[in-house]
Design an enzyme around this catalytic site. Structure first.
Site, short mmCIF file in Angstrom:
data_model
loop_
_atom_site.label_atom_id
_atom_site.label_comp_id
_atom_site.label_asym_id
_atom_site.label_seq_id
_atom_site.Cartn_x
_atom_site.Cartn_y
_atom_site.Cartn_z
N ASP A 68 82.09 42.64 -37.19
CA ASP A 68 80.96 43.32 -37.80
C ASP A 68 81.08 44.80 -37.49
OD1 ASP A 68 78.62 43.97 -39.03
OD2 ASP A 68 77.34 42.73 -37.77
N ALA A 69 81.69 45.54 -38.41
CA ALA A 69 81.96 46.96 -38.19
C ALA A 69 81.29 47.86 -39.22
CB ALA A 69 83.47 47.22 -38.20
N LYS A 70 81.00 47.30 -40.40
CA LYS A 70 80.34 48.04 -41.49
C LYS A 70 81.03 49.36 -41.78
CE LYS A 70 75.85 45.86 -40.63
NZ LYS A 70 76.17 45.12 -39.39
N ARG A 71 82.34 49.34 -41.82
CA ARG A 71 83.11 50.55 -42.12
C ARG A 71 82.93 50.93 -43.59
NH1 ARG A 71 83.37 51.95 -37.00
NH2 ARG A 71 85.12 51.08 -35.81
N THR A 126 83.14 43.36 -42.01
CA THR A 126 82.04 43.82 -42.86
C THR A 126 82.27 45.28 -43.24
OG1 THR A 126 80.69 44.45 -40.94
CG2 THR A 126 80.38 42.23 -41.83
#
Length: 279
Positions: A93-96, A120
């Site tokens: 879960d990094a939401k890059r 993510t």
């Protein structure tokens, strides 16, 4: 085995749609782990071992590690998962969200350094911010669509499109992901359990595409409504995430339960509650 294949296998093998989020907050660790140099690894390992039989995925949140300069412990956790539980997908879960050469480096971080099965991403810089991740054909790309936080409506409900065909932005993202970007079958979407009506609308748009669904447990999403809105015809299609409610479950001291035992109990209860409404 691709991410989608591994996820499908985990749904079946563990009879579970539960994704266990790993958000290690050292302030909430049990006393015997406080101040230990490898406390994050030890805590997460105990949670993993206690819940692996009812998890379809594990989702470490990178910020909880990076803020404490504990990326080495995140690497160790991801390695432990790959070696001990290779049948369960690891979702970073990094939401890059960036473009060009920078996105290529973020992809290497997720897939080389941490060995994640999926990551993510924030899609709001467009397809060229997603494309470098799609080059890893066996990995998953999970795009933010309709997020579980109240502020998500600030942007995700804005109408886009021409004339009478305007739709909320989150629905436009769902259509792009399912109709244009998912050429190799790698994509999934993040849709919050706190908005079951929108979850149902996304499911209608994307068909059987997997959905990562945060928002039950500490955020208050209703399990029955979530499952009814997001399941596929086969009773799968979702990674329903719970983090804090499992990680920091209160032990039953009358039975000698420790923090891992409490996590195991809550994870099993959550898995059972999800399964009650799957079919």
């Amino acid at each position: 085995m691709t991410f989608i294949e591994k996820l499908s296998s985990a749904w079946s093998a563990n009879n579970s749609l539960l994704c266990v989020g790993l958000d290690p907050d050292v302030k909430r660790f049990p006393p015997h782990l406080q101040g230990q140099p490898d406390s994050i690894f030890s805590f997460c390992k105990a949670i993993i071992d206690a819940t692996a039989d009812v998890a379809c995925a594990f989702k470490p949140q990178i910020a909880y590690f990076a803020a404490l300069r504990a990326e080495d412990q995140l690497e160790a956790i991801c390695l432990y998962l790959r070696e001990k539980y290779p049948h369960i997908p690891v979702v970073l879960d990094a939401k890059r969200g960036d473009i060009g050469a920078t996105a290529e480096q973020y992809a290497r971080e997720a897939f080389e350094r941490y060995g994640a099965d999926a990551v993510t991403l924030n899609p709001y810089m467009g397809f060229d911010s997603i494309a470098p991740f799609l080059e890893w054909k066996d990995r998953g790309v999970i795009l933010l669509c309709r997020t579980s936080n109240p502020g998500g409506s600030d942007l995700q409900f804005l109408k886009v499109g021409a004339g009478g065909k305007q739709v909320p932005l989150y629905q436009h993202v769902a259509r792009l992901a399912s109709e244009e970007w998912n050429t190799s079958g790698q994509c999934a979407l993040v849709v919050g359990a706190t908005f079951p009506q929108e979850l149902a609308q996304v499911r209608e748009i994307v068909g059987d595409m997997p959905l990562l669904v945060p928002g039950i447990g500490a955020q208050g999403g209703d399990i029955q409504a979530t499952v009814a809105a997001g399941r596929t015809v086969s009773g799968t299609g979702m990674m329903i995430n719970s983090s804090r409610a499992i990680l920091y479950a209160k032990p039953d001291l009358t039975t000698g339960e420790d923090f891992a035992g409490a996590a195991q109990r809550v994870a099993r209860e959550t898995c059972d509650a999800i399964n009650l409404h799957r079919f």
